[in-house]
Design a protein around this motif. Sequence first.
Motif, mmCIF file in Angstrom:
data_model
loop_
_atom_site.group_PDB
_atom_site.id
_atom_site.type_symbol
_atom_site.label_atom_id
_atom_site.label_comp_id
_atom_site.label_asym_id
_atom_site.label_seq_id
_atom_site.Cartn_x
_atom_site.Cartn_y
_atom_site.Cartn_z
ATOM 1 N N THR B 164 0.825 -1.195 0.000
ATOM 2 C CA THR B 164 0.000 0.000 0.000
ATOM 3 C C THR B 164 0.861 1.247 0.000
ATOM 4 O O THR B 164 0.566 2.226 -0.684
ATOM 5 N N ILE B 165 1.960 1.203 0.746
ATOM 6 C CA ILE B 165 2.850 2.354 0.774
ATOM 7 C C ILE B 165 3.419 2.601 -0.614
ATOM 8 O O ILE B 165 3.435 3.722 -1.129
ATOM 9 N N GLU B 166 3.852 1.501 -1.269
ATOM 10 C CA GLU B 166 4.447 1.644 -2.592
ATOM 11 C C GLU B 166 3.411 2.187 -3.582
ATOM 12 O O GLU B 166 3.679 3.109 -4.339
ATOM 13 N N ARG B 167 2.202 1.601 -3.524
ATOM 14 C CA ARG B 167 1.137 2.028 -4.423
ATOM 15 C C ARG B 167 0.794 3.494 -4.206
ATOM 16 O O ARG B 167 0.637 4.256 -5.155
ATOM 17 N N ALA B 168 0.699 3.896 -2.947
ATOM 18 C CA ALA B 168 0.361 5.287 -2.646
ATOM 19 C C ALA B 168 1.407 6.217 -3.244
ATOM 20 O O ALA B 168 1.082 7.248 -3.825
ATOM 21 N N GLY B 169 2.668 5.834 -3.135
ATOM 22 C CA GLY B 169 3.751 6.662 -3.681
ATOM 23 C C GLY B 169 3.600 6.827 -5.178
ATOM 24 O O GLY B 169 3.740 7.929 -5.713
ATOM 25 N N GLU B 170 3.280 5.735 -5.863
ATOM 26 C CA GLU B 170 3.200 5.837 -7.319
ATOM 27 C C GLU B 170 1.959 6.613 -7.756
ATOM 28 O O GLU B 170 2.007 7.374 -8.709
ATOM 29 N N ILE B 171 0.852 6.397 -7.045
ATOM 30 C CA ILE B 171 -0.359 7.147 -7.397
ATOM 31 C C ILE B 171 -0.106 8.645 -7.226
ATOM 32 O O ILE B 171 -0.483 9.462 -8.058
ATOM 33 N N LEU B 172 0.587 8.979 -6.176
ATOM 34 C CA LEU B 172 0.926 10.377 -5.949
ATOM 35 C C LEU B 172 1.802 10.907 -7.080
ATOM 36 O O LEU B 172 1.578 12.004 -7.602
#
Lengths: 300, 262
Positions: B164-172
């Motif tokens: 989730t952390i990785e995904r959040a970073g990329e979405i941002l």
Amino acid sequence: MTSPGSNPRVPPAPGSNVPGSIPRVLPHVPSIEVEAVSFAYPEGTRALTDVSLRIEPGETLAIVGQNGSGKSTLVRHLNGLLRPTGGRVLLDGADVRPVHVAHLAARVGLAFQNPDRQLFAGHVSAEIEFGPRNLGIRGAELAERVALALAAVGLESVATANPYDLGYSRRKLLALASVLAMRTPVLILDEPTTGQDARGVARVQDVVARAAAEGRTVIAISHDMRFVAECFRRVVVMRAGRVALDGPPSAVFAEAAWPELRASYLEPPLPAVAGARLGLGATPTGGAVVAALAAGPRNR
Amino acid sequence: MSMTRLPDYVVRRPSGFYRSTNPGTKLVVAALEVLAAFLLPGWIGPAVVLAAVLATAAVARRLRGLATFGLAASPIVGSILLVNLFLLPGASDPIARLGPLAPTWSGLWFGLQTVARLLAFSSAIALVYLTTTVDDLLADLSRRGLGRRAIFVVGAAVQMVPLTIERAGEILDAQRARGMDTEGRIWRRARGVLPLAGPVVFGALTEVEERTMALEARAFSAPGRKTLLRVPRNGRIDRFLLWAALLALVALVGIRVAGRLG
Ligand SMILES: Nc1ncnc2c1ncn2[C@@H]1O[C@H](COP(=O)(O)OP(=O)(O)OP(=O)(O)O)[C@@H](O)[C@H]1O
Ligand SMILES: [Mg+2]
């Protein structure tokens, strides 16, 4: 305080001063220079090593290479999402290091590889509005841009749908449209044809061709060698974070370069193989191949 | 055990203090710490637990990881402090008067204590994350006879955090690429980030769902015993620690219940 959503530090998009008009004249297209760029991710993966490229305004450039060769990492340097750990990236000769991503986004548009990590709005047109809005576009022009971007990828009929109700290929086209609507002079597409059927690929090809015809710089990452050979005038092959080959398709897909391509786990496109066998060069037209085959075995 | 003959890349054992401790043992220790943080009265609970977690982390060389975690928790810590400082119901010992606002001493103490409890119990859990690989944890749970579904749920939950952390970073990043201003004022940034929570959570759930199906497709729930490639250490010290922690846990709960009743 500024009006909600407007961003004083982002320069107004070209043409936005004429409400309702679509800018027929392209904003200035910058040259891009990548000077000896190296990059390592914080936890240590060395993704780029000494990459140098000069991309002229209006060029169409395809970046190919095996998984993990650094293609996505490279393009994220062009809009400032990643900052090189060594070397420089220049737009029109000016180092982009001090420039905010929000600024660069007005000039360099990037559609991500994975649409699910890009789409977030509740419906399709809101998703497309997001980028132009950030550039300060409002009103009639905004509506016009959304309509044109929808039309460009053939999603007019689902303008009010939730992005996550669309199938993967359409979500991917939506992600492309959402960047297209920003009308950036440089357009970067990360694996645009992945997951598309023939019609989807044709749409993407159409988008690339039109952007190129307007004089924009188009950069695409792709594993689809046919798409690359047909739509781009320059091909860069990446291997293990370095540029392995760089030239027009006729050179990169020429028989002499095949060992290098195969070392990068790439197969030359079928027309290039056929062209080589038939003595037609690496980028023969379909017609030329058919003609040569019809002429009989003497030519083979 | 015959497993010790497997090549190194299969068994690659974790090394170092606490990192090599049995995952099940660490889970029980963490559970004890979580309970202690809440059940021990006043400052004793959070103080004892925080001290224990910090000491363990220091020896296991995981202080930095824990610090990052603390930083990530700082927004919620700040808001708990502020809310208690200004809004604790019934508090009537103002520190000062700032117009309509009246921060109170009891609010401050209560807020600090709540924050200490929160940090104590969450850092106890974080320490398990920081010192244990998912594979080891799952292998150990499965060796202890936990059902496959339960193991899957634990595994999915544990893996969802970094994903989730990785995904959040990329979405941002994707929104920054479309001109979202993340370098401006705080409120503007917050307003930009909030709508992204949806796809982050949604995406994480889809990913877990897909993984479930992929596991089923590979006969995850087929009957029969599983072959474990990695078997985490479970030596005398691990077992001793496990039982000691279990006993302490039972004792703690027992005493609290008795205290309530008495
Ligand atoms: N966010 C990240 N953190 C750490 N390492 C990363 C990250 N993103 C990519 N990498 C690593 O950097 C290297 C280059 O990755 P990159 O995504 O640029 O490759 P790619 O050529 O785009 O591959 P693909 O064809 O799979 O998209 C890989 O080794 C990859 O594992
Ligand atoms: Mg990529």
